[in-house]
Design an enzyme around this catalytic site. Structure first.
Site, mmCIF file in Angstrom:
data_model
loop_
_atom_site.group_PDB
_atom_site.id
_atom_site.type_symbol
_atom_site.label_atom_id
_atom_site.label_comp_id
_atom_site.label_asym_id
_atom_site.label_seq_id
_atom_site.Cartn_x
_atom_site.Cartn_y
_atom_site.Cartn_z
ATOM 1 C CB SER A 119 -0.911 0.011 1.236
ATOM 2 O OG SER A 119 -0.136 -0.023 2.424
ATOM 3 C CG HIS A 140 -3.315 -1.505 -2.660
ATOM 4 N ND1 HIS A 140 -3.655 -0.177 -2.490
ATOM 5 C CD2 HIS A 140 -3.286 -2.045 -1.406
ATOM 6 C CE1 HIS A 140 -3.802 0.078 -1.201
ATOM 7 N NE2 HIS A 140 -3.598 -1.049 -0.535
ATOM 8 C CD GLU A 152 -4.984 1.859 -5.540
ATOM 9 O OE1 GLU A 152 -5.170 3.080 -5.659
ATOM 10 O OE2 GLU A 152 -4.214 1.362 -4.683
ATOM 11 C CG ASN A 190 -4.099 5.336 0.227
ATOM 12 O OD1 ASN A 190 -5.161 5.473 0.818
ATOM 13 N ND2 ASN A 190 -3.338 4.274 0.394
#
Length: 502
Positions: A119, A140, A152, A190
């Protein structure tokens, strides 16, 4: 290649979720963990979870039996020799991941794909340890893996396009929306989520509003599932602080991602959130203690109000105030109260621009629907009588009102403009396609709209005006508009069209 045998290394929470996801999707899954017995416990935990689904009628007994036959505990990596794809979900440590990938390369076939569920680490850093970095990518997932329907697929600089396509197909075959992203800090989700946190913190840092005010406005007026401070308490400020600092540093201290100075003292004090019983909120039996609602004053008899005729919500606001007992006045000098509805401008600046008495001037945010929650902004000189009269009128029908101090862009405008601007810069840098960006934010972050769709909904030219006004008022480069956004506004192009994606 159509992968049918998947290896999962790491039997923690994420590893278990990945095992469940692909076993349910019909794949043979092998699970390994370096800690003796951990893989067996993980597999049993998955089967126990699926048994509960059978008991609830959400999975058939035959389906569970078939899944049970597809999940295998692997005592060592040698049993991964027949795997088409191996997904690593071990500790976030670069040396540990590199050592694992070197060991895997010695076992799996030359055609096998190696994927990391990292991550925070750069996938290229992990792939650098491999003899065949072209077969290494990121994959991910988010916790809980079976329920968070997004994955992802991270393409490192040397990842082969066929590897990306295989992982995309594999993820979507398991019921997840695969979003392809470049190997950049924070990847896609993120990265795109930075605006909610950083600007929410900035609002509180500037004494514009309290954490509860920010959360209430974004949740109730704009439809976020949780406000930034509720989310920080849920994820843990100790964890979020490291992520904020890491992304800021990895982007060479880009001002848009600048962490707040409010965070380090709270981390040092152990105010992490729910897991410590206190964060931005104090928790009693798992529930946050919220500040009491502001007392609603009585509407002054015969109060007169002037509303800026240029305000975008003039008609709706006029109807609301008249129903509350106000008398509308055509000249601001003759009114007890003047109300403006600026975009990106603070109330004080609007009062000066319009030649109003700042002591009798307040602002109402035009971005938030009046039927849900209203935001009332004061100038730095608004008199208590004017503040109370405005609050009384706006709260007369019992719709909640948030009172904030002067700020260019209120709460909602600041946060939404920042979210859109960061998304525009993601598109500018080609980190992901517009379609993947929009889907990732909605599925991974739970936002009510994709960021660029939000820009189109409010008007890209209006978002640009908010950013420019904030930049001019503060001089802070965090508010400089993305060139991608500026160009599309100049040409009148929507932000989410195929033309805008080029």
């Amino acid at each position: 290649m159509n992968p049918t045998v998947i290896g999962v290394v790491g039997a923690g929470t994420m590893g278990r979720g990945i095992v469940q996801l692909f076993a349910q999707a019909g794949h043979v899954v092998r699970c390994h963990d370096a800690q003796p017995g951990a893989a067996a416990k993980a597999v049993q935990a998955v089967l126990d979870q699926l048994t509960k689904l059978v008991e609830k009628g959400r999975l058939s007994a035959d389906a569970l039996a078939a899944i049970r036959g597809r999940i295998h505990v692997s005592e060592d990596l040698a049993s991964f020799a027949d795997c088409d794809v191996v997904i690593e979900a071990i500790v976030e440590d670069l040396d540990a991941k590199r050592a694992l990938f070197r060991a895997l390369e010695a076992v799996v076939s030359p055609e096998a794909i190696l994927a990391s569920n990292t991550s925070s680490l750069t996938v290229a850093d992990i792939a650098a340890a491999c003899e065949q970095p072209a077969r290494v990518a990121g994959l991910h997932f988010f916790n809980p893996v079976p329920l968070m329907k997004v994955a992802e697929v991270i393409a490192a600089v040397r990842t082969a396009p066929a590897v990306v396509e295989t992982l995309r197909t594999l993820s979507e075959g398991a019921g997840h929306r695969a979003v392809v992203t470049a190997d950049q800090p924070g990847f896609l989700i993120n990265h795109a989520g930075r605006g909610l946190y950083t600007e929410g913190l900035r609002v509180v840092e500037e004494q514009v509003a309290t954490p509860a005010d920010v959360d209430d406005v974004l949740r109730e007026a704009l439809g976020f599932r949780m406000g930034p401070f509720e989310l920080l308490d849920l994820t843990g400020l100790d964890v979020s602080s490291r992520v904020m600092s890491s992304i800021y540093e990895q982007f060479q201290q880009e001002p848009r991602f600048r962490p707040s100075s409010l965070v380090p003292p709270r981390v040092a004090a152990g105010l992490f959130g729910r897991k410590t019983g206190e964060g931005w909120y104090r928790y009693v039996e798992g529930r946050p203690e919220r500040p009491p609602a502001r007392e609603r004053p009585a509407v002054p008899a015969g109060v007169s109000v002037w509303i800026d005729p240029a305000a975008s919500g003039h008609g709706e606001l006029a109807t609301l105030l008249q129903a509350a007992g106000a008398r509308l006045e055509g000249e601001p000098a003759r009114a007890d109260l003047g109300i403006v509805q600026p975009w990106g401008e603070d109330a004080t600046s609007a009062a000066v621009r319009l030649g109003l008495d700042a002591a009798r001037t307040v602002a109402v945010d035009p971005i938030t629907p009046l039927a849900l929650r209203r935001t009332l902004m004061l100038t730095i000189a608004t008199a208590p009588a004017a503040r109370d009269a405005a609050l009384a009128l706006l709260a007369a029908d019992a719709v909640p009102v948030t009172v904030i101090n002067d700020s260019p862009g209120f709460i909602a405008q600041r946060v939404i403009a920042t979210i859109v601007n960061i998304a525009a810069n993601i598109a500018q840098r080609g980190i992901a396609s517009v379609a993947d960006l929009e889907a990732a934010v909605q599925l991974g972050l739970g936002y009510p709209r994709g960021p660029l769709a939000w820009g189109d909904h409010l008007g890209a030219e209006r978002i640009l005006a908010i950013l420019r006004a904030q930049h001019a008022a503060t001089g802070d480069p965090r508010y400089r508009p993305s060139a991608w956004l500026v160009r599309r506004v100049a040409l009148g192009l929507p932000l989410t069209t195929p033309e805008a994606a080029r």
